[in-house]
Design a protein around this motif. Sequence first.
Motif, PDB file in Angstrom:
ATOM      1  N   LEU A  80       0.645  -1.096   0.499  1.00  0.00           N
ATOM      2  CA  LEU A  80       0.187  -0.175   0.143  1.00  0.00           C
ATOM      3  C   LEU A  80       0.866   1.309  -0.301  1.00  0.00           C
ATOM      4  CD1 LEU A  80      -3.043  -1.499   2.455  1.00  0.00           C
ATOM      5  CD2 LEU A  80      -3.568  -0.175  -0.074  1.00  0.00           C
ATOM      6  N   GLU A  97      -0.043   4.774  -0.265  1.00  0.00           N
ATOM      7  CA  GLU A  97      -1.812   5.177  -0.478  1.00  0.00           C
ATOM      8  C   GLU A  97      -2.644   5.489   1.120  1.00  0.00           C
ATOM      9  OE1 GLU A  97      -3.647   4.148  -2.935  1.00  0.00           O
ATOM     10  OE2 GLU A  97      -2.812   3.490  -4.043  1.00  0.00           O
ATOM     11  N   TYR A 144      -4.839   5.105   3.933  1.00  0.00           N
ATOM     12  CA  TYR A 144      -5.920   3.685   4.370  1.00  0.00           C
ATOM     13  C   TYR A 144      -6.045   3.922   5.986  1.00  0.00           C
ATOM     14  CZ  TYR A 144      -1.674   0.691   5.592  1.00  0.00           C
ATOM     15  OH  TYR A 144      -1.048   0.072   6.314  1.00  0.00           O
ATOM     16  N   ILE A 159      -5.290  -3.529  -5.273  1.00  0.00           N
ATOM     17  CA  ILE A 159      -4.444  -3.030  -5.689  1.00  0.00           C
ATOM     18  C   ILE A 159      -3.826  -2.698  -6.401  1.00  0.00           C
ATOM     19  CG2 ILE A 159      -2.515  -1.852  -3.754  1.00  0.00           C
ATOM     20  CD1 ILE A 159      -3.348  -3.563  -1.508  1.00  0.00           C
ATOM     21  N   LYS A 206      -5.481  -0.939  -8.761  1.00  0.00           N
ATOM     22  CA  LYS A 206      -6.121   0.460  -9.003  1.00  0.00           C
ATOM     23  C   LYS A 206      -4.540   1.059  -8.794  1.00  0.00           C
ATOM     24  CE  LYS A 206      -8.396   2.040  -5.310  1.00  0.00           C
ATOM     25  NZ  LYS A 206      -9.479   2.279  -4.509  1.00  0.00           N
ATOM     26  N   GLN A 207      -3.602   0.966  -8.809  1.00  0.00           N
ATOM     27  CA  GLN A 207      -2.424   2.093  -8.773  1.00  0.00           C
ATOM     28  C   GLN A 207      -1.606   1.662 -10.131  1.00  0.00           C
ATOM     29  OE1 GLN A 207       0.123  -0.338  -5.539  1.00  0.00           O
ATOM     30  NE2 GLN A 207      -0.304   1.347  -3.907  1.00  0.00           N
TER      31      GLN A 207
END
Length: 190
Positions: A19, A22, A24, A68, A71-72
């Motif tokens: 992550l 990111e 979170y 993830i 998304k990235q």
Amino acid sequence: MKLIGSTTSPYVRRIRILLDEEPYEFVNLNIYGEGRDELRKNNPTLKIPVLEDDGQEIYDSRIIARYISAKQGRDPLTWDQQNQLTMIDGANDSAVTMLLSEKSGIDTSQDLMFYNLQRERIMTTLRTLAAMVDDGQFEAWDYPAICLYCLVDWLDFRDLVDWSGVESLLSFRDNHQSKPWVPETDPRQA
């Protein structure tokens, strides 16, 4: 995004490292104590990690990593990388089985087929992974390397293996201890 897990889980740690920056929320549960009810509410398999994002719940670290990464905008893993993850997860799963058995009062050093198979799986896999490290297959700091790091560090943290013959895995771990989010996710700080 909300990540549900524990600070001592190598499966959760790999996601926390992935992550990176990111934003979170991290919900740290004691999954063998008071956090069990929370886990029941969030994952019918009673396993961690769990990722919640925009109303979507995702249950497995491998699937969470895929989500993830998409998304990235990262490239999907190659088949060779998928095989690396299968080896890492196989050794990790067997080591978790050994640890939970020991915490349950079972002597896993007995000459019993089930525990013999777990030990064999762990060491055969570690020898293969060490050869791959020696061959330069984990030089990039990508998701498979993060997973390998988390496995090796967790096995050492839990003192679950004899590192004879696979010392290059400890060197790999030592060489990556200062990577982003590695020190912050160290299970020894839990």
